[in-house]
Structure formats: C-alpha cells, structure tokens
Design a protein around this motif. Structure first.
Motif, PDB file in Angstrom:
ATOM      1  N   ILE A  25      37.309  72.864  82.815  1.00  0.00           N
ATOM      2  CA  ILE A  25      38.313  71.889  83.213  1.00  0.00           C
ATOM      3  C   ILE A  25      37.966  71.390  84.618  1.00  0.00           C
ATOM      4  CG2 ILE A  25      40.765  71.490  83.707  1.00  0.00           C
ATOM      5  CD1 ILE A  25      41.383  73.786  81.735  1.00  0.00           C
ATOM      6  N   VAL A  29      41.096  67.602  83.794  1.00  0.00           N
ATOM      7  CA  VAL A  29      40.575  67.015  82.559  1.00  0.00           C
ATOM      8  C   VAL A  29      39.675  68.031  81.864  1.00  0.00           C
ATOM      9  CG1 VAL A  29      39.189  65.159  81.553  1.00  0.00           C
ATOM     10  CG2 VAL A  29      40.666  64.695  83.532  1.00  0.00           C
ATOM     11  N   VAL A  30      39.904  68.236  80.567  1.00  0.00           N
ATOM     12  CA  VAL A  30      39.094  69.171  79.798  1.00  0.00           C
ATOM     13  C   VAL A  30      37.739  68.552  79.503  1.00  0.00           C
ATOM     14  CG1 VAL A  30      38.912  70.505  77.658  1.00  0.00           C
ATOM     15  CG2 VAL A  30      41.145  70.217  78.747  1.00  0.00           C
ATOM     16  N   ARG A 208      50.536  74.175  67.620  1.00  0.00           N
ATOM     17  CA  ARG A 208      49.753  73.009  67.176  1.00  0.00           C
ATOM     18  C   ARG A 208      49.945  72.869  65.675  1.00  0.00           C
ATOM     19  NH1 ARG A 208      44.868  71.526  64.936  1.00  0.00           N
ATOM     20  NH2 ARG A 208      44.284  73.692  64.562  1.00  0.00           N
ATOM     21  N   GLU A 388      40.838  73.918  71.825  1.00  0.00           N
ATOM     22  CA  GLU A 388      40.840  72.589  72.442  1.00  0.00           C
ATOM     23  C   GLU A 388      42.255  72.189  72.876  1.00  0.00           C
ATOM     24  OE1 GLU A 388      37.074  70.707  69.871  1.00  0.00           O
ATOM     25  OE2 GLU A 388      39.159  70.312  69.278  1.00  0.00           O
ATOM     26  N   ALA A 389      43.223  72.424  71.994  1.00  0.00           N
ATOM     27  CA  ALA A 389      44.614  72.071  72.308  1.00  0.00           C
ATOM     28  C   ALA A 389      45.169  72.960  73.414  1.00  0.00           C
ATOM     29  CB  ALA A 389      45.476  72.181  71.056  1.00  0.00           C
ATOM     30  N   SER A 392      43.848  71.764  76.729  1.00  0.00           N
ATOM     31  CA  SER A 392      44.525  70.528  77.137  1.00  0.00           C
ATOM     32  C   SER A 392      45.929  70.812  77.657  1.00  0.00           C
ATOM     33  CB  SER A 392      44.590  69.555  75.957  1.00  0.00           C
ATOM     34  OG  SER A 392      43.301  69.148  75.566  1.00  0.00           O
ATOM     35  N   GLN A 393      46.620  71.740  77.007  1.00  0.00           N
ATOM     36  CA  GLN A 393      47.993  72.050  77.405  1.00  0.00           C
ATOM     37  C   GLN A 393      48.055  72.641  78.812  1.00  0.00           C
ATOM     38  OE1 GLN A 393      50.594  73.925  74.499  1.00  0.00           O
ATOM     39  NE2 GLN A 393      51.404  75.326  76.055  1.00  0.00           N
ATOM     40  N   ALA A 395      45.578  72.390  81.164  1.00  0.00           N
ATOM     41  CA  ALA A 395      44.599  71.794  82.081  1.00  0.00           C
ATOM     42  C   ALA A 395      45.200  71.428  83.430  1.00  0.00           C
ATOM     43  CB  ALA A 395      43.962  70.560  81.431  1.00  0.00           C
ATOM     44  N   ARG A 396      46.437  70.993  83.467  1.00  0.00           N
ATOM     45  CA  ARG A 396      47.049  70.518  84.709  1.00  0.00           C
ATOM     46  C   ARG A 396      48.149  71.441  85.218  1.00  0.00           C
ATOM     47  NH1 ARG A 396      45.264  65.693  86.071  1.00  0.00           N
ATOM     48  NH2 ARG A 396      46.960  65.430  87.567  1.00  0.00           N
TER      49      ARG A 396
END
Length: 424
Positions: A25, A29-30, A208, A388-389, A392-393, A395-396
């Motif tokens: 990351i 952003v992944v 998910r 991947e999900a 993303s969850q 990442a920030r």
C-alpha cells in the motif's frame, strides 16, 4: 498517519502446505494484494490411470493426511456410482458416522490449535497450555474422542482400512459404539463451553459479497452425495460437478482455481451453513444464532464459527446414527462387487468444502481417466479476492504493517486451507 504498508508473508504458518501473502500500500492506494500457492503439484490423477478399481480408494486416501476419510469415501462413491452399486442403509449410516468423526477431528484441530491462538494473543497453541490450560484440555478431549471413534469404525485414526467399495471389511463391536455414544453425550458440555469462549472473540469487521457452493440437503444437513447448490441460485446434479467448478489455471498458483456465477466462490463450513441452515439440529441452530451466524453471512472470518456449529451438529447427529445402528442386528458387512465399463462421480463434504472424485473404467475395472476437484482449490480465487478487498478496506486506516499482516493471515486461516491437497 501512515498510509503505506508492506506485507510479505513467505509460507504462511498454521495452515497445511505452502502459501504466500503479499500486500503493498502506497499513500493509501493498494499497489499489490496477492495470495500465492507455490507448493509442488503431486499428480494423483495420473497415478490412478491403469490401476484396479479396488486400489483407487486406498491411493486417493493418501492425497490428504487430514481429510483421508473424506477422500476415501468420495473415491468409493465414485466407484459405486460407476458400477451401479447402492450401499445398504447400514453401510450408509456407518460411513456417515465415520465422516462425522473426521469432521470433528479436523474442525477441533483447526479451531483450537490453528485459529484460536490469533484470538488469544499467542503465536501458537503451545503458550495456551500455560495461559489457557482448560481450553487446551477441552480441545484434547474432543480430538481424542474423534480419533478413537475413527479407529473403531474405520480401523485407523486416518487412512481408513475397513471402509471399501460395497461396504466394510469388518464391522465395529456394538459395545464399542455404545461407549462412543456415551462419550459423545459427555462432550456436549465441552462444546457449549467452546461456544461461550468463541462468543468472546472479536472477529474482524469485514464482509465481501460471495457466492457459496455446497451439497444441497433435502431432509438432513448434507455430507455425502446429493445435489449441488449455490447461494446465487445455481442448482446442479452431482454428476454435473464440472459445470459447478469450472476449473482454470492462473499464474502464481500451482493448483487450479474455480469460478461459477462470479469470478470466485467459496466452499466449506460457512458455505454449507449458508445453504443448509434450516437442516441443522435445533441445538446447533440455536448455537449458531447465539454466535451471530445466520444466513447468508458474507464475513469469511465467520468460517471459524461455522466450524464450531458443525462440531455440535455432527456430535448430536452421531448419537442418533449410533442409536439407529444399535437398534438393528448387523447385516452383511459387504455386498458383492462386479466391475463393469462406466464412469461415476462421488461428491463428499470434507471439512474444507465439497470434494469431487470422478473415475472412468474399462470393462476390466481399471481406471482409464481420473479427476479430483479439491475444496481448497475451489477456495483459492475467493481467498485472493478477499485479500484484495481487505487491503482496500484498510488502505487508508493507518494501521501498522503488523496489524494488516495479522488480519490477512487470519483471513486465509479462516478458510482452513489444505494447500498440499489442492496441488494434488
């Protein structure tokens, strides 16, 4: 707040086999989120070609040291379907009882020795023997019960010797079954205490939307044979397994992957429960509700909870099976087997999900073609998309590398993957 992360897990621990996790990351952003299977394939199907039908279950039982009973039963079912053999009620009940005990064996192993350390702040089960001795002792009692039952019914704790095409080479003593019945009933308090323990575990907040595939229970919670179903409404016959699995190859995986209505689907305890919740024993269903698991649940970490619910299910159903077996005189242990040219499919729900064996035979009963589709290979694509999900969850969120690494490791472990099995 740090919005960058690097996770590189080379050979994930507390799973069976070798798999890697890579997450990168940068500035929230992944850039990379990968699940890799890197274990060397073993080509069991090729080994079977030219072998006599009677040898297939013994060979295939060696695909896995954890699901050896499930592989043996799927192999037997494939042979029997090819030869037009319908097992007797006695044989079917004994096989299901044996299958239940494998489910208990495997689920207890995963829940307490592989998954629980993550929730109890330990790197392995070994520290828990000191910090949580009652938990470890409870797990050992349940595991020993399942091991002993497999020994009595199948002839060994794993790689069974007594269950064969047409029935059994030897039937268990009824007195031994009665003792197992008593121990099953005595294990219920341990299972209820385990539910109380798992209710205290804080599962990661992640979901998910996923398609779940399993056997379809008509009257009972399914484990051996029958129709195939998905939560997206796909229904197939056992013989149509290829249309349900749609295997393909992808770089980074030494096993095949599967897809159905979506780019991936999941099999296993959570899939079985999502598809067959109403078929659970009433006590198992209440415990599932107590633990917050009602269908359709899309949190993969809930796979741990589903396994615990299934432990209750198989214990209570095993008591009923033993009552049925003890209530009738023993019939012939094995019916005659006559080989013929044909093909057959056997589907069995092993602990990690639905397993398929397909064989084609010549007129002498020798294997012309074989195909095995393993639960973990069906799960690999879903694990990849979940990672991947997950990346993303978070990442920030500014979570530390170690926190995201643990979440990713726990996610894969929740699938209880048998990686060596998937590269069969």
């Amino acid at each position: 707040m740090k919005l960058s992360c690097e996770v590189n897990v080379h050979h994930l621990t507390r799973v069976e086999g070798h798999g890697n996790i890579h997450i990168s990351i940068k500035n929230g952003v992944v850039k990379k989120a990968q699940w890799e299977v890197v274990e060397t394939p073993r080509f069991f199907e090729a080994m079977l070609v030219g072998k006599h039908w009677e040898n297939a279950p013994y060979i295939c039982g060696r695909i896995c040291g954890i699901c050896s009973i499930g592989h043996t039963l799927a192999s037997i079912r494939s042979v029997e379907n090819a030869f037009g053999i319908t097992p007797s009620t006695q044989t079917a009940n004994l096989r299901l009882l044996l299958k239940h005990m494998e489910t208990l064996q495997s689920h207890i192993l995963h829940l307490f020795f592989l998954a629980a350390p993550d929730f109890l702040g330990a790197g392995s089960v070994l520290p828990l023997a000191t910090t949580h001795p009652e938990v470890v002792q409870r797990a050992l009692r349940l595991k020993l019960l399942a091991n002993d039952a497999c020994d009595i019914i199948g002839g060994r704790r794993l790689h069974p010797t007594r269950t064969v095409v047409g029935g059994f080479t030897m039937l268990p003593e009824k007195g031994a079954l009665e003792k197992i019945r008593q121990r099953l009933l005595a294990s219920v308090p341990d299972l209820l205490a385990s539910a109380e323990l798992f209710q205290t575990f804080a599962l990661p907040d992640f979901s998910r939307e996923t398609e779940f595939v399993s056997l379809k229970g008509d009257t009972n919670y399914p484990f051996i044979g029958g129709g195939l179903v998905s939560t997206d409404g796909v229904v197939k016959k056992e013989s149509q397994y290829r249309a349900m699995t749609n295997e393909y190859c992808q770089k980074g995986f030494t096993s095949k992957l599967s897809k159905l209505s979506r780019p991936s689907f999941a099999v296993g305890a959570l899939a079985r429960l999502n598809n067959n919740f109403t078929k659970l024993h009433p006590t198992a269903r209440e415990i599932s509700k107590f633990l917050g698991l009602v269908p359709v649940n899309h949190n993969p970490y809930m796979g741990n909870v589903a396994q615990l619910v299934e432990c209750v299910q198989v214990v209570l159903d095993s008591v009923q099976l033993i009552d049925t077996l003890l209530g009738s005189p023993w019939q012939e242990a094995r019916q005659p087997v006559k080989a013929k040219k044909g093909e057959g499919v056997g589907a069995v729900e092993v602990p990690r999900g639905i397993l398929y064996h397909y064989y084609q035979f010549d007129k002498e009963g020798k294997v012309v073609k074989a195909d095995c589709v393993i639960p973990t290979s069906q799960n690999h694509a879903n694990i990849l998309h979940d990672i991947e999900a997950l990346a993303s969850q978070y990442a920030r969120t500014g979570k530390k590398d170690q926190e995201i690494e643990l979440l990713a490791e726990m996610l894969v472990r929740a699938y209880d993957p048998c990686i060596s099995c998937s590269v069969h």
